[in-house]
Design an enzyme around this catalytic site. Structure first.
Site, short mmCIF file in Angstrom:
data_model
loop_
_atom_site.label_atom_id
_atom_site.label_comp_id
_atom_site.label_asym_id
_atom_site.label_seq_id
_atom_site.Cartn_x
_atom_site.Cartn_y
_atom_site.Cartn_z
N LEU A 738 -7.08 -2.90 -6.64
CA LEU A 738 -6.54 -1.54 -6.51
C LEU A 738 -5.02 -1.59 -6.52
CD1 LEU A 738 -8.89 -0.13 -3.72
CD2 LEU A 738 -9.17 -0.01 -6.19
N ASP A 739 -4.42 -0.85 -7.43
CA ASP A 739 -2.96 -0.84 -7.59
C ASP A 739 -2.50 0.61 -7.56
OD1 ASP A 739 -0.33 -1.30 -8.11
OD2 ASP A 739 -0.63 -2.21 -10.09
N THR A 740 -1.96 1.04 -6.41
CA THR A 740 -1.52 2.43 -6.28
C THR A 740 -0.21 2.68 -7.02
OG1 THR A 740 -0.39 1.87 -4.21
CG2 THR A 740 -2.67 2.66 -4.06
N GLY A 741 0.46 1.63 -7.45
CA GLY A 741 1.71 1.83 -8.18
C GLY A 741 1.54 1.93 -9.67
N TRP A 806 -6.77 -1.49 -11.23
CA TRP A 806 -7.25 -0.10 -11.23
C TRP A 806 -6.11 0.78 -10.72
CZ3 TRP A 806 -10.54 -1.46 -14.26
CH2 TRP A 806 -11.58 -2.35 -14.01
#
Length: 866
Positions: A738-741, A806
């Site tokens: 998981l990559d929120t950036g 993602w």
């Protein structure tokens, strides 16, 4: 001394043998010949017997000596003497003598023999030569020796093998044959019929070619005549000629393992390719699948002995299935043997099963022709009685249409796979129609979506006949020119009629005009200003329109007249279709359901459509056509029926809330096999139990939302490990971080399937590093997580990326929250009625921030907060 006597005895016996044939040879020459034999063959027996086999070995040694040392080391009369002695030891063929005897019997043309003339049997060979001492001696004069040389020179010219080269012998034989033919013609002209005899003098065989010097000397046997040709039918001759020319004739199964040729049978093994295909069919589809049974029926048309059937079953079946087949095969053979015994047929039980004295394959080739048909029938019947295989069949979900594959080819592969697995044609067609849409590519799915419910496979094939690579290129160019996505262009193509005009019925939303949704769920519908009704002029009780007033009395209690105008639309006239108390075609409630018996605890629920469940489909929702709410004060338990469980249908239990107003659906799956559920079939039951309210209650109604888990959140604590999530993208599973950036998700090139299309993106991808013109997916991909969240995205593809990322394009659709709450504040707010993402407030007005509390300055005491 004994050696001298043995040589004298041998010379004496040779002289006697040659005189028996009318040839006189001096003992001196025979002694010299024997001395040469002992020099060339030191192993030549001095005692015992001399037979034809030993004498042939002597000839081999003479030929070797002749080859190594030349003709000057071999006496001139050696080859002639060896040939004379060989013929004395072997009388197998004397064709001229038989022809002469036959000619003598036909000298009188007017004499008809009473019986068929027979050939004189050849004289028995002389006894083996015994080596024992003898003092008898026989000498020849010079005249006899000269005569012996002349006869020896002529003798080998009369050998049968030299008829092709000796003109005199050939002329004599031709004269005899011609004389025999003239006599036969004379007898026929005289009206005398010769008795038919299959053993009449045959036509002369073709003469062999010219012989080598060793054959002329008698050291090598003359080459034999070619074997007689096998009798074949015209079709077999054509197939044999086609096979010599390189044609493939494997599809013509005309060569049986047991053949007959000139009243003699011979055996040929089964082709390895045929056994391999049968083994693959048993492993993939099971021994009793329709495709496997068809191969067994084709194999049963051949004349297979029992050993071939047992070896085929042992090679293609598992251990348990082979034992079952063998026991059933023996039982079938026992029944056939009893019938044969009663009818007097000489085919016993041991012959049918290939045991006892008939255990060897060679002994199984001499059965009666009808025995092979009985053996094949017993083997096929035993094969058909095998139980259905529980092994995993070929995964139907893997039969998917390629991006450039024609739709008709994909449907053909799908029908072929289903036909090999399912024997029920109706169920197979229903499953094929469902998979023909679900496993098609995105372009064909978009074209078939409007006709999914009302078309069949023929309509699907006709609709997608023109969809190919050129069609997809045109759609991509149209999307680029119009500035729309491919999905919007496909929807626009579907919305046009045959004349190229925009359809009015399916043009899109009636509120905003955008495609993809209906007016009832339009996001702009609630933004438009709607006139709020004032006080009702009819009843004076509330604010609503007079046409919607349903009150029977006014505010003062006076009765009101009925509302004028048309009432609500009722059901269409005609007979009602009842499905266990549920009227088809109308919105049914709990009150419309029926119980199976008076003492039944639950209300029966049934499916409203014909459905096929497979193990690969997992859990599916089945519509019942029954809507809530439940009776006041009750809650429903959705359970399965025992009859459905026995059929292999797994009903997943659930709870139906009392205030749920949506359609009640059944969660069903078929984990073990393919299940067919007919419309109106009872598969579940709804059990009503009293509702007990305990604990805190959130002030809201469920209404028609929340079928399944509505308030379940995916929570993952942030630790030192990477936050990973597994997604299913177009039937393939991918694990990523998981990559929120990241604005858009990125998939590593090593995980990207080679069959998925991709293109060069005209953009720059920036993050910790930077890349120009990265690759991007050419089509929208559908992703889905284990909690049911789904969406579409077009990820980037980067090489040398260790993991998949993602981004927010997926996380936003999943509804992921990032927050760091204080335990004390969270507990306090929850006690005051805080709702996640809604805040405080009695009417859920969305006050997210805490209230600014100001004390009332007019009052003293504890204080009062407004």
């Amino acid at each position: 001394m004994g050696h001298t006597h043995s040589r004298q005895l041998f010379v004496h016996m040779l002289s006697v043998m040659l005189k028996h044939r009318g040839i006189t040879v001096s003992k001196t020459k025979l002694i010299n010949f024997l001395s040469f034999i002992e020099e060339v063959c030191p192993w030549f027996p001095r005692e015992g017997t001399v037979n034809l086999e030993t004498w042939k070995k002597v000839g081999e040694q003479i030929r070797t000596h002749y080859t190594l040392h030349g003709p000057e080391k071999v006496p001139v009369e050696t080859l002639s003497f060896w040939t004379l002695i060989r013929d004395c030891l072997d009388f197998d063929n004397d064709e001229l003598k038989r022809l002469g005897n036959l000619l003598k019997q036909e000298e009188d043309p007017l004499h008809t023999p009473d019986s068929v003339p027979s050939y004189d049997p050849p004289p028995p060979p002389p006894p083996s030569l015994k080596m024992h001492p003898s003092d008898n001696d026989d000498s020849l004069s010079s005249t006899d020796e000269a005569e012996l040389d002349e006869e020896a020179a002529k003798y080998h010219q009369e050998d049968w093998g030299f008829l092709a080269q000796e003109k005199g012998a050939l002329t004599s034989k031709d004269e005899l044959v011609e004389c025999f033919k003239n006599l036969t013609i004379a007898l026929q002209n005289a009206g005398i019929q010769l008795p038919s005899n299959n053993n009449t003098f045959p036509s002369a065989p073709p003469f062999p070619p010219a012989y080598t010097p060793t054959v002329m000397a008698g050291l090598d046997p003359p080459p034999g005549f070619p074997p007689p040709s096998k009798h074949m039918s015209p079709l077999q001759k054509a197939l044999r000629q086609a096979q010599r020319l390189g044609e493939v004739v494997s599809d013509f199964s005309l060569a049986f393992p047991v053949f007959e040729n000139n009243n003699q049978r011979y055996y040929e093994s089964l082709p390895f390719k045929q056994l391999k295909e049968l083994k693959i069919a048993c492993s993939q589809y099971g021994p009793t699948a329709p495709f496997t049974i068809a191969m067994i029926e084709s194999l049963g048309t051949q004349a297979l002995p029992p050993n071939d059937w047992k070896q085929t079953a042992r090679a293609c079946l598992s251990g348990g299935d082979y034992l079952l087949w063998k026991s059933e095969f023996f039982e079938q053979c026992a029944r056939i043997a009893d019938v044969n015994r009663q009818q007097g047929i000489q085919t016993s039980y041991e012959m049918l099963i290939g045991e006892g004295p008939y255990q060897a394959t060679d002994t199984q080739l001499n059965f009666l022709p009808g025995a092979y048909a009985q053996i094949s029938n017993a083997a096929r019947q035993a094969w058909k009685k095998l139980p259905s295989s529980s092994t995993k069949t070929e995964d139907l979900s893997k039969v998917r249409q390629g991006p450039d594959e024609p739709y008709q080819d994909f449907v053909a592969r799908l029908l072929d796979t289903i036909g090999k697995i399912m024997s029920d044609e109706k169920a197979g067609m229903v499953l094929a129609k469902q998979l023909a849409f679900e496993n098609a590519n995105s372009a064909c799915q978009a074209a078939l979506r409007p006709y999914r419910k009302k078309g069949d496979l023929s309509d699907f094939i006709r609709i997608c006949a023109d969809i190919g690579p050129s069609y997809m290129q045109g759609i991509a160019m149209a999307a680029a020119l119009q500035g729309k996505s491919i999905k919007e262009v496909l929807f626009q193509q579907q919305a046009r009629n045959k004349k190229g005009l925009q359809k009015s019925g399916n043009s899109g939303c009636f509120v905003c005009g955008q495609p993809g949704h209906r007016a009832a769920v339009c996001p702009q519908k609630h933004q438009t200003s709607v006139n709020t009704p004032n006080l009702c002029p009819r009843c004076k009780k509330g604010k609503h329109w007079a046409r919607d007033c349903r009150s029977k009395t006014d505010v003062q209690g006076n009765p009101l007249p009925p509302v004028s105008g048309n009432l609500g639309e009722g059901p269409a006239p005609g007979p009602e279709t009842m499905l266990w108390g549920n009227t088809a075609g109308s919105k049914r409630t709990i009150a419309d359901l029926c119980r199976a018996t008076r003492g039944s605890a639950g209300l029966d629920l049934c499916a409203t459509s014909y459905t096929v469940l497979t193990p690969e489909m997992g859990v599916q929702t089945l519509a019942t056509g029954v809507f809530g709410p439940l009776p006041p004060g009750t809650v429903g338990l959705l359970l399965g029926r025992s009859s459905a469980s026995l059929k292999g249908i797994l009903i997943h239990p659930g709870v139906i809330d009392s205030d749920y107003t949506g359609e009640i659906k059944i969660l069903a799956s078929a984990p073990n096999k393919i299940i067919v559920i007919n419309a109106g079939q009872r598969i579940a039951q709804l059990l009503l139990v009293p509702l007990v309210i305990q604990g805190k209650t959130i002030n809201r109604d469920r209404q028609d939302k929340g079928f399944g888990s509505s308030d379940a959140y995916w929570v993952q604590n942030v630790t030192e490990a990477r936050p990973e999530l597994e997604l299913r993208i177009n039937a393939n599973f991918f694990r990523g971080v998981l990559d929120t950036g990241a604005d858009i998700s990125v998939i590593s090139d090593k995980y990207w399937p080679t069959t998925w299309p991709k293109q060069m993106a005209i953009s720059t991808l920036q993050g910790i590093g930077q890349t120009t013109n990265p690759e991007q997916s050419s089509s929208l991909l559908t992703w889905k997580d284990k909690d049911g969240h789904t969406g579409q995205f077009k990820p980037y593809i980067l090489p040398y990326l260790p993991v998949n990322l993602w981004g927010r394009d997926i996380l936003s659709k999943m509804g992921v929250y990032l927050y760091s709450p204080s335990p004390t504040v969270t507990d306090l707010m929850l006690d005051q009625g805080l709702l996640p993402n809604q805040g405080l407030g009695k009417q859920h007005q969305g006050i997210i921030l805490p209230l600014d509390l100001k004390p009332n300055q007019d009052r003293k005491g504890l204080g009062c907060f407004p």
